[in-house]
Design a protein around this motif. Structure first.
Motif, mmCIF file in Angstrom:
data_model
loop_
_atom_site.group_PDB
_atom_site.id
_atom_site.type_symbol
_atom_site.label_atom_id
_atom_site.label_comp_id
_atom_site.label_asym_id
_atom_site.label_seq_id
_atom_site.Cartn_x
_atom_site.Cartn_y
_atom_site.Cartn_z
ATOM 1 N N GLN A 47 2.637 8.653 -6.768
ATOM 2 C CA GLN A 47 3.052 10.057 -6.629
ATOM 3 C C GLN A 47 4.136 10.397 -7.669
ATOM 4 O OE1 GLN A 47 4.936 11.142 -2.889
ATOM 5 N NE2 GLN A 47 3.200 12.484 -2.506
ATOM 6 N N LEU A 48 5.102 9.483 -7.836
ATOM 7 C CA LEU A 48 6.154 9.725 -8.842
ATOM 8 C C LEU A 48 5.537 9.754 -10.244
ATOM 9 C CD1 LEU A 48 9.155 7.487 -7.633
ATOM 10 C CD2 LEU A 48 8.748 9.907 -7.190
ATOM 11 N N ALA A 49 4.605 8.814 -10.507
ATOM 12 C CA ALA A 49 3.976 8.755 -11.830
ATOM 13 C C ALA A 49 3.195 10.031 -12.121
ATOM 14 C CB ALA A 49 3.053 7.543 -11.911
ATOM 15 N N THR A 50 2.664 10.651 -11.063
ATOM 16 C CA THR A 50 1.866 11.865 -11.234
ATOM 17 C C THR A 50 2.761 13.097 -11.348
ATOM 18 O OG1 THR A 50 0.164 10.829 -9.885
ATOM 19 C CG2 THR A 50 -0.029 13.210 -10.194
ATOM 20 N N GLN A 51 3.803 13.144 -10.525
ATOM 21 C CA GLN A 51 4.590 14.378 -10.420
ATOM 22 C C GLN A 51 5.816 14.427 -11.332
ATOM 23 O OE1 GLN A 51 5.449 14.645 -6.245
ATOM 24 N NE2 GLN A 51 3.336 15.144 -5.702
ATOM 25 N N CYS A 52 6.458 13.278 -11.596
ATOM 26 C CA CYS A 52 7.712 13.319 -12.373
ATOM 27 C C CYS A 52 7.917 12.008 -13.138
ATOM 28 C CB CYS A 52 8.903 13.611 -11.463
ATOM 29 S SG CYS A 52 9.064 12.470 -10.073
ATOM 30 N N SER A 53 6.900 11.616 -13.904
ATOM 31 C CA SER A 53 6.950 10.346 -14.631
ATOM 32 C C SER A 53 8.149 10.303 -15.591
ATOM 33 C CB SER A 53 5.642 10.168 -15.408
ATOM 34 O OG SER A 53 5.696 9.032 -16.196
ATOM 35 N N ALA A 54 8.365 11.357 -16.365
ATOM 36 C CA ALA A 54 9.413 11.343 -17.390
ATOM 37 C C ALA A 54 10.800 11.258 -16.772
ATOM 38 C CB ALA A 54 9.305 12.589 -18.256
ATOM 39 N N GLU A 55 10.993 11.906 -15.630
ATOM 40 C CA GLU A 55 12.320 11.896 -14.987
ATOM 41 C C GLU A 55 12.581 10.580 -14.249
ATOM 42 O OE1 GLU A 55 9.972 14.143 -14.410
ATOM 43 O OE2 GLU A 55 10.722 16.020 -15.266
ATOM 44 N N TRP A 84 17.861 7.291 -12.044
ATOM 45 C CA TRP A 84 17.214 8.521 -11.558
ATOM 46 C C TRP A 84 17.426 8.675 -10.045
ATOM 47 C CZ3 TRP A 84 12.890 8.890 -8.190
ATOM 48 C CH2 TRP A 84 12.450 10.197 -7.974
ATOM 49 N N LEU A 85 17.258 7.564 -9.328
ATOM 50 C CA LEU A 85 17.489 7.627 -7.877
ATOM 51 C C LEU A 85 18.940 8.009 -7.583
ATOM 52 C CD1 LEU A 85 15.504 4.487 -6.641
ATOM 53 C CD2 LEU A 85 15.084 6.849 -5.959
ATOM 54 N N TYR A 86 19.861 7.427 -8.340
ATOM 55 C CA TYR A 86 21.299 7.671 -8.158
ATOM 56 C C TYR A 86 21.607 9.172 -8.291
ATOM 57 C CZ TYR A 86 26.282 6.302 -8.961
ATOM 58 O OH TYR A 86 27.638 6.118 -8.888
ATOM 59 N N THR A 87 21.133 9.779 -9.359
ATOM 60 C CA THR A 87 21.443 11.204 -9.568
ATOM 61 C C THR A 87 20.666 12.086 -8.579
ATOM 62 O OG1 THR A 87 19.836 11.224 -11.357
ATOM 63 C CG2 THR A 87 22.109 11.075 -12.011
ATOM 64 N N THR A 88 19.437 11.700 -8.263
ATOM 65 C CA THR A 88 18.633 12.488 -7.308
ATOM 66 C C THR A 88 19.292 12.476 -5.926
ATOM 67 O OG1 THR A 88 16.617 11.944 -8.500
ATOM 68 C CG2 THR A 88 16.327 12.676 -6.230
ATOM 69 N N LEU A 89 19.768 11.301 -5.525
ATOM 70 C CA LEU A 89 20.379 11.176 -4.191
ATOM 71 C C LEU A 89 21.712 11.910 -4.143
ATOM 72 C CD1 LEU A 89 19.557 7.392 -3.579
ATOM 73 C CD2 LEU A 89 18.466 9.364 -2.476
ATOM 74 N N ARG A 126 0.836 -1.208 0.000
ATOM 75 C CA ARG A 126 0.000 0.000 0.000
ATOM 76 C C ARG A 126 0.872 1.259 0.000
ATOM 77 N NH1 ARG A 126 -5.359 1.728 2.433
ATOM 78 N NH2 ARG A 126 -5.826 -0.440 2.881
ATOM 79 N N LEU A 127 1.897 1.254 0.864
ATOM 80 C CA LEU A 127 2.804 2.416 0.949
ATOM 81 C C LEU A 127 3.589 2.579 -0.355
ATOM 82 C CD1 LEU A 127 4.138 1.789 4.573
ATOM 83 C CD2 LEU A 127 2.720 3.731 3.849
ATOM 84 N N GLY A 128 4.012 1.441 -0.924
ATOM 85 C CA GLY A 128 4.781 1.498 -2.174
ATOM 86 C C GLY A 128 3.936 2.003 -3.327
ATOM 87 N N TYR A 129 2.686 1.544 -3.383
ATOM 88 C CA TYR A 129 1.783 1.984 -4.458
ATOM 89 C C TYR A 129 1.575 3.494 -4.371
ATOM 90 C CZ TYR A 129 -2.393 1.991 -7.471
ATOM 91 O OH TYR A 129 -3.302 2.234 -8.476
ATOM 92 N N ARG A 130 1.371 3.990 -3.148
ATOM 93 C CA ARG A 130 1.154 5.433 -2.959
ATOM 94 C C ARG A 130 2.388 6.225 -3.402
ATOM 95 N NH1 ARG A 130 -0.526 7.051 2.918
ATOM 96 N NH2 ARG A 130 1.701 7.142 3.258
ATOM 97 N N HIS A 131 3.565 5.737 -3.018
ATOM 98 C CA HIS A 131 4.821 6.416 -3.379
ATOM 99 C C HIS A 131 5.003 6.443 -4.900
ATOM 100 C CE1 HIS A 131 9.111 7.141 -3.812
ATOM 101 N NE2 HIS A 131 9.292 5.923 -4.262
ATOM 102 N N LEU A 132 4.810 5.271 -5.527
ATOM 103 C CA LEU A 132 5.060 5.195 -6.974
ATOM 104 C C LEU A 132 4.014 5.971 -7.766
ATOM 105 C CD1 LEU A 132 6.130 1.438 -7.118
ATOM 106 C CD2 LEU A 132 7.621 3.422 -7.417
#
Ligand SMILES: Cc1cc2nc3c(=O)[nH]c(=O)nc-3n(C[C@H](O)[C@H](O)[C@H](O)COP(=O)(O)OP(=O)(O)OC[C@H]3O[C@@H](n4cnc5c(N)ncnc54)[C@H](O)[C@@H]3O)c2cc1C
Length: 356
Positions: free
Chosen positions: A82-90, A152-157, A74-80
């Motif tokens: 959010q990413l799909a809504t806010q920054c899907s392309a990145e 993406w996670l690598y560069t974001t972090l 449930r937590l993972g679905y909500r997180h993903l």
């Protein structure tokens, strides 16, 4: 207090999706400059002992039915979402229409809980089901381009101040420095044999997948049967690439790929997805690559647990976080929230965080 200034105050051992999700949770608390990720393999690498780049990759009902698995999903679905809504392309995460079908054993209680939060959830009518199927649902799932999401996670972090060190370590103490207060152990399949961990509940679950080009495949499809699992996962932002699978071979640690499995996957997936069968003007999918990966599975589910590691007479909080099996992407963020909660009261105050 001063040592919270050190860049390896918090060490994360492992740079698969599990370690990177822990880093993301901590970065969102403003702690990036205090984190060092130590790993033999980093995003961008491919290796048999690095599972994360081989994932399909989607959210599905493949996970367990225990309370932890349900919460992490449930937590993972909500997180993903959010990413799909806010920054899907990145982030290479997309909201995708999905169908899941069962031939016989339907996890009814679990489906009921999932129906409470999945977008556009609906139960299929008997007329909509394919031959031999007992039950099916449709909903909006999440699909990820796994290698690109890791990048993406690598560069974001890194942009948030996290340090990455490529290093193979021989035991837990050699991952830390005298400044380290907290160590997250996110070593995936290595938990089976790693000194100080050697978890007898861990085992690999092999899967072979095909990377194909199949224009027109927009829908995620899963079918669960007696002794088999078949899936068709459109890879987001990939120029019509699709991942086809699969296998769940418990206790098989073989990295090879097999032609007879390729043929079997093609047969099952083209039967499942009419979009796939009719792609490329009816020729079917064009095979771009064949790979196998080893899911880091664990009897009873993943281990997210705090213990202690004493190095040179000094106690370090050690949080184990491994054994995600076939769910590292869909459950990883929820597992990371739990892992960080285990040491929450140790983290530096907001004042110190603001000065980093
Ligand atoms: C075919 C297949 C399909 C999948 N599909 C999906 C899907 O659709 N959805 C989903 O959610 N999940 C899926 N998965 C599962 C998912 O890929 C895994 O759950 C996840 O990748 C596990 O991540 P991890 O970080 O635990 O391990 P890994 O990615 O293996 O990372 C382990 C890290 O620890 C490091 N490490 C280990 N030992 C040492 C050492 N001695 N010194 C230094 N570093 C070390 C490694 O270098 C690496 O950085 C799939 C897996 C496979 C194989």
């Amino acid at each position: 207090m001063a040592s919270w200034k050190a860049k390896d105050s918090i060490v994360i051992l492992g740079a698969g999706i599990i370690g990177l999700d822990v880093a993301l949770v901590l970065v969102r608390k403003g702690l990036g400059p205090l984190i060092t990720v130590v790993a033999e393999y980093l995003p961008g690498d491919t290796a048999p002992d690095y599972t994360s780049p081989w994932a399909g990759c989607n959210y599905s009902s493949i996970s367990g039915s225990d309370a932890n698995a349900l919460r992490w999903d449930r937590l993972g679905y909500r997180h993903l979402l959010q990413l799909a809504t806010q920054c899907s392309a990145e982030s290479f995460v997309a909201r995708t229409a999905s169908t899941e079908i069962w031939d016989d054993v339907v996890p009814n209680d679990k489906i009921k809980i999932m129906s409470e939060y999945l977008e556009n959830f609906s139960v299929m009518t008997p007329e909509q089901l394919p031959q031999g199927a007992a039950f099916g649902v449709t909903f909006n799932t999440i699909t990820l381009h796994a290698p690109k999401h890791l990048q993406w996670l690598y560069t974001t972090l890194q942009a948030a101040g996290v340090t990455f060190v490529r290093r193979s370590v021989t035991d837990l103490p050699s991952a830390v420095s005298p400044d380290t207060k907290i160590l997250f152990n996110c070593i995936g399949n290595a938990a089976m044999s790693f000194p100080g961990v050697k978890d007898a509940k861990c085992y690999p679950t092999r899967g072979q997948v095909l990377l194909v080009r199949a224009p027109g495949v927009k829908r995620n499809m899963m079918r669960y049967g007696n002794g088999y699992i078949t899936y068709v996962i459109p890879r987001p932002l990939s120029n019509d690439q699709v991942i086809l699978g699969g296998y769940l071979q418990k206790n098989v640690g073989d990295h090879a790929t097999y032609d007879h499995e390729t043929k079997d996957i093609l047969k099952r997936t083209t039967a499942l997805s009419t979009e796939l069968a009719s792609s490329n003007n009816g020729q079917g999918p064009e095979i771009l690559g064949v790979a196998s990966g080893l899911r880091p599975s664990r009897e009873g589910g993943a281990r997210v647990e705090r213990t202690e590691l004493v190095v040179g007479g000094k106690a370090i909080a050690l949080v184990h976080n491994y054994g995600a099996g076939g769910t590292g992407y869909q459950a990883g963020y929820g597992m990371a929230l739990d892992a960080v909660r285990k040491i929450e009261q140790m983290l530096p105050t907001q004042e110190l965080t603001a000065s980093l």
